[in-house]
Design a protein around this motif. Structure first.
Motif, short mmCIF file in Angstrom:
data_model
loop_
_atom_site.label_atom_id
_atom_site.label_comp_id
_atom_site.label_asym_id
_atom_site.label_seq_id
_atom_site.Cartn_x
_atom_site.Cartn_y
_atom_site.Cartn_z
N TRP A 1 -9.14 -6.95 -58.97
CA TRP A 1 -9.56 -5.67 -59.74
C TRP A 1 -9.87 -4.53 -58.96
CZ3 TRP A 1 -9.44 -4.59 -64.61
CH2 TRP A 1 -9.23 -5.29 -65.59
N GLN A 2 -10.15 -4.70 -57.69
CA GLN A 2 -10.42 -3.69 -56.84
C GLN A 2 -9.07 -3.02 -56.45
OE1 GLN A 2 -12.73 -4.95 -53.46
NE2 GLN A 2 -14.56 -4.43 -54.72
N ALA A 3 -8.20 -3.90 -56.38
CA ALA A 3 -6.67 -3.07 -55.91
C ALA A 3 -6.12 -2.51 -57.01
CB ALA A 3 -5.86 -4.45 -55.64
N LEU A 4 -6.35 -2.96 -58.36
CA LEU A 4 -6.09 -2.41 -59.72
C LEU A 4 -6.73 -0.93 -59.73
CD1 LEU A 4 -5.57 -3.63 -63.20
CD2 LEU A 4 -7.06 -1.63 -62.90
N LEU A 5 -7.93 -0.93 -59.43
CA LEU A 5 -8.66 0.30 -59.55
C LEU A 5 -8.16 1.24 -58.43
CD1 LEU A 5 -12.51 -0.77 -60.46
CD2 LEU A 5 -10.59 0.15 -61.76
N TYR A 6 -8.01 0.83 -57.37
CA TYR A 6 -7.35 1.58 -56.16
C TYR A 6 -6.11 2.27 -56.47
CZ TYR A 6 -5.65 3.68 -51.74
OH TYR A 6 -5.11 4.22 -50.95
N ASP A 7 -5.39 1.35 -57.07
CA ASP A 7 -4.04 1.76 -57.68
C ASP A 7 -4.15 2.83 -58.76
OD1 ASP A 7 -0.90 1.40 -57.88
OD2 ASP A 7 -1.58 1.28 -60.13
N ILE A 8 -5.13 3.13 -59.53
CA ILE A 8 -5.43 4.00 -60.64
C ILE A 8 -6.05 5.38 -59.65
CG2 ILE A 8 -6.88 4.75 -62.42
CD1 ILE A 8 -6.70 1.81 -63.33
N PHE A 9 -7.22 5.18 -59.08
CA PHE A 9 -8.02 6.21 -58.48
C PHE A 9 -7.74 6.79 -57.01
CE2 PHE A 9 -10.49 4.36 -62.00
CZ PHE A 9 -10.53 5.64 -62.79
N ARG A 10 -6.90 5.72 -56.41
CA ARG A 10 -6.72 6.15 -54.91
C ARG A 10 -8.04 6.44 -54.02
NH1 ARG A 10 -2.12 3.56 -53.75
NH2 ARG A 10 -0.79 3.94 -55.56
N ASN A 11 -7.93 7.56 -53.39
CA ASN A 11 -9.02 7.90 -52.64
C ASN A 11 -10.31 8.49 -53.46
OD1 ASN A 11 -8.13 10.40 -53.70
ND2 ASN A 11 -8.14 11.52 -51.75
N LYS A 12 -10.35 8.41 -54.61
CA LYS A 12 -11.57 8.80 -55.45
C LYS A 12 -12.28 7.42 -55.54
CE LYS A 12 -8.88 12.16 -58.21
NZ LYS A 12 -7.53 11.66 -58.11
N VAL A 13 -12.00 6.44 -55.24
CA VAL A 13 -12.56 5.00 -55.21
C VAL A 13 -13.14 4.74 -54.08
CG1 VAL A 13 -10.71 3.45 -55.58
CG2 VAL A 13 -12.79 2.80 -56.77
N GLN A 14 -14.42 4.05 -53.90
CA GLN A 14 -14.80 3.60 -52.87
C GLN A 14 -15.50 2.20 -53.24
OE1 GLN A 14 -17.83 6.97 -51.85
NE2 GLN A 14 -17.36 6.29 -49.89
N PHE A 15 -15.33 1.14 -52.23
CA PHE A 15 -15.98 -0.01 -52.35
C PHE A 15 -16.79 -0.38 -51.19
CE2 PHE A 15 -11.75 -0.27 -54.68
CZ PHE A 15 -12.22 -0.55 -55.95
N TRP A 16 -17.95 -1.27 -51.60
CA TRP A 16 -18.72 -1.40 -50.56
C TRP A 16 -18.43 -2.62 -49.58
CZ3 TRP A 16 -19.80 3.16 -51.49
CH2 TRP A 16 -20.59 4.00 -52.77
N GLN A 17 -18.50 -2.64 -48.30
CA GLN A 17 -18.36 -3.85 -47.72
C GLN A 17 -19.27 -4.98 -47.91
OE1 GLN A 17 -15.97 -4.67 -45.58
NE2 GLN A 17 -15.57 -2.87 -44.23
#
Length: 163
Positions: free
Chosen positions: A16-32
């Motif tokens: 799901w993080q890969a999907l959200l990154y595909d949509i939002f690119r540099n607008k999305v951040q995920f915490w370590q």
């Protein structure tokens, strides 16, 4: 990216993080290290704040992963799930939240987008606008046809690229 393979499978955070990154690119951040969020134990075993999306207009959408309690009927409890983390994301100043709600060892997942904002009406009164509990919430996962959700995510990608 093949959204159907993610959307019609058992919940997997990395997919799901890969999907959200595909949509939002540099607008999305995920915490370590996703941050635990206090939650009503009748509704959920645990909730994690896993990241955020900063929209072009400056509004922020929180991203949560929620492992629901065994007693919650995921197929029918839209309003309860919708309101579960309202005080958390609103308290952080976010305009809304993406919530991935699931139970371990089950193939079904409820994805909900919730938002709420306040604005002044023409008469000067304060009005609240929020997403309807029946809209922008989808049952996903194995065995669930997800054509509408797939189309919504694809449309979101197209609109995110325009800004």
């Amino acid at each position: 990216m093949d959204y159907r393979s993610v959307i019609e499978s058992k919940y997997n955070r990395e997919n799901w993080q890969a999907l959200l990154y595909d949509i939002f690119r540099n607008k999305v951040q995920f915490w370590q290290q996703p941050q635990p969020v206090p939650v009503d134990k009748d509704m959920a075993k645990r909730a994690l704040y896993t990241g955020k999306i900063t929209l072009p207009d400056g509004h922020v959408i929180a991203i949560y992963e929620v492992e629901l309690s065994d007693s919650v009927i995921i197929e029918r409890n839209r309003a309860g799930i919708r309101n579960l983390l309202l005080s958390s994301w609103r308290g952080m100043g976010c305009s809304g939240a993406f919530m991935f709600c699931f139970r371990q060892n089950e193939a079904v997942l409820r994805f909900s987008y919730v938002s709420e904002s306040f604005a002044f009406a023409e008469d000067g009164s304060l009005t609240k606008e929020s997403t309807d509990t029946k809209r922008f919430t989808y049952l996903l996962g194995e065995g669930h046809r997800s054509r509408t959700a797939i189309m919504q995510f694809e449309d979101l990608k197209k609109s995110a690229l325009d800004h």
